[in-house]
Write a protein that holds these residues in place. Structure first.
Motif, mmCIF file in Angstrom:
data_model
loop_
_atom_site.group_PDB
_atom_site.id
_atom_site.type_symbol
_atom_site.label_atom_id
_atom_site.label_comp_id
_atom_site.label_asym_id
_atom_site.label_seq_id
_atom_site.Cartn_x
_atom_site.Cartn_y
_atom_site.Cartn_z
ATOM 1 N N THR A 42 1.402 -1.215 -0.022
ATOM 2 C CA THR A 42 0.345 0.293 0.030
ATOM 3 C C THR A 42 1.272 1.080 -0.284
ATOM 4 O O THR A 42 1.464 1.013 -0.029
ATOM 5 N N PRO A 43 0.234 2.620 -0.171
ATOM 6 C CA PRO A 43 1.373 3.936 -0.400
ATOM 7 C C PRO A 43 2.227 4.141 1.234
ATOM 8 O O PRO A 43 2.489 4.291 1.024
ATOM 9 N N ASP A 44 0.941 3.294 1.813
ATOM 10 C CA ASP A 44 1.820 3.490 3.622
ATOM 11 C C ASP A 44 2.688 2.930 3.803
ATOM 12 O O ASP A 44 3.604 3.326 4.726
ATOM 13 N N MET A 45 2.638 2.010 3.746
ATOM 14 C CA MET A 45 3.477 0.749 3.650
ATOM 15 C C MET A 45 4.612 1.003 2.894
ATOM 16 O O MET A 45 5.983 0.772 3.605
ATOM 17 N N ALA A 46 4.912 1.399 1.870
ATOM 18 C CA ALA A 46 6.024 2.463 0.725
ATOM 19 C C ALA A 46 6.547 3.422 1.437
ATOM 20 O O ALA A 46 6.999 3.672 1.321
ATOM 21 N N ALA A 47 5.202 4.388 2.726
ATOM 22 C CA ALA A 47 6.035 5.071 2.547
ATOM 23 C C ALA A 47 6.563 4.953 3.511
ATOM 24 O O ALA A 47 8.079 5.608 5.031
ATOM 25 N N ARG A 48 5.973 4.174 4.827
ATOM 26 C CA ARG A 48 7.117 3.934 6.144
ATOM 27 C C ARG A 48 8.062 2.466 6.149
ATOM 28 O O ARG A 48 8.813 2.945 7.392
ATOM 29 N N ALA A 49 8.114 1.883 5.337
ATOM 30 C CA ALA A 49 8.848 0.345 5.616
ATOM 31 C C ALA A 49 10.045 1.158 5.128
ATOM 32 O O ALA A 49 10.448 1.666 4.067
ATOM 33 N N ARG A 50 11.145 1.051 6.339
ATOM 34 C CA ARG A 50 12.779 0.723 6.226
ATOM 35 C C ARG A 50 12.742 0.071 5.873
ATOM 36 O O ARG A 50 14.520 -0.137 5.851
ATOM 37 N N ALA A 51 12.657 -1.192 6.678
ATOM 38 C CA ALA A 51 13.294 -2.524 6.107
ATOM 39 C C ALA A 51 12.015 -3.753 6.277
ATOM 40 O O ALA A 51 10.748 -2.962 6.617
ATOM 41 N N LEU A 52 12.609 -4.526 5.667
ATOM 42 C CA LEU A 52 11.702 -5.579 5.057
ATOM 43 C C LEU A 52 12.306 -6.760 5.867
ATOM 44 O O LEU A 52 13.166 -7.580 5.617
ATOM 45 N N VAL A 53 11.567 -7.759 6.546
ATOM 46 C CA VAL A 53 12.211 -9.095 7.040
ATOM 47 C C VAL A 53 10.859 -9.975 6.665
ATOM 48 O O VAL A 53 9.447 -10.314 5.931
ATOM 49 N N THR A 54 11.643 -10.923 6.197
ATOM 50 C CA THR A 54 10.880 -11.967 5.645
ATOM 51 C C THR A 54 11.722 -13.493 5.653
ATOM 52 O O THR A 54 12.701 -13.561 6.198
ATOM 53 N N VAL A 55 11.275 -14.449 4.596
ATOM 54 C CA VAL A 55 12.012 -15.540 5.045
ATOM 55 C C VAL A 55 13.004 -16.155 3.128
ATOM 56 O O VAL A 55 12.243 -15.156 2.373
ATOM 57 N N GLY A 56 14.076 -16.676 3.232
ATOM 58 C CA GLY A 56 14.729 -17.163 1.789
ATOM 59 C C GLY A 56 13.451 -17.827 1.281
ATOM 60 O O GLY A 56 14.008 -17.705 -0.267
ATOM 61 N N SER A 57 12.736 -18.122 1.520
ATOM 62 C CA SER A 57 11.951 -18.598 0.368
ATOM 63 C C SER A 57 10.863 -18.523 -0.123
ATOM 64 O O SER A 57 10.717 -18.374 -1.189
#
Length: 109
Positions: A42-57
């Motif tokens: 979302t636009p809010d996520m795009a504006a506020r996210a400074r890091a992405l936490v995910t998993v390798g898969s």
């Protein structure tokens, strides 16, 4: 970063409640993606996210990174980061890291 303002992280995986609580204790969780699809950002996520936490898969594609212009680090919760587009991350100056040994006890069992 302003005093008292916690960095925003985006969860790129459906983490357990315990993991979400641990992330939320230190960071402002700006959203969660059930899968790494840029169209879900979302636009809010795009504006506020400074890091992405995910998993390798699940990983992070060039298109997902493009949808998150302020992300400067991607962390894979686990040992590998095989689905992270490392070339795209380098071109965007996005650091990529992982958390080795986080699941070693479970794997050993």
């Amino acid at each position: 970063m302003q005093s008292g303002v916690r960095p925003g992280i985006l969860l790129g995986y459906t983490f357990t409640r315990a993991a979400r609580d641990a992330f939320g204790a230190a960071f402002d969780i700006v959203g969660a993606l059930p899968k790494p699809e840029p169209s879900l950002v979302t636009p809010d996520m795009a504006a506020r996210a400074r890091a992405l936490v995910t998993v390798g898969s699940m990983g992070a594609s060039d298109a997902l990174m493009a949808a998150l212009p302020h992300v400067s680090i991607i962390c894979c919760y686990g040992t590998g980061f095989e689905r992270i587009d490392l070339q795209a991350a380098r071109q965007r100056n996005v650091a990529v890291t992982h958390s080795p040994d986080v699941n070693a006890a479970d794997v050993a069992d």
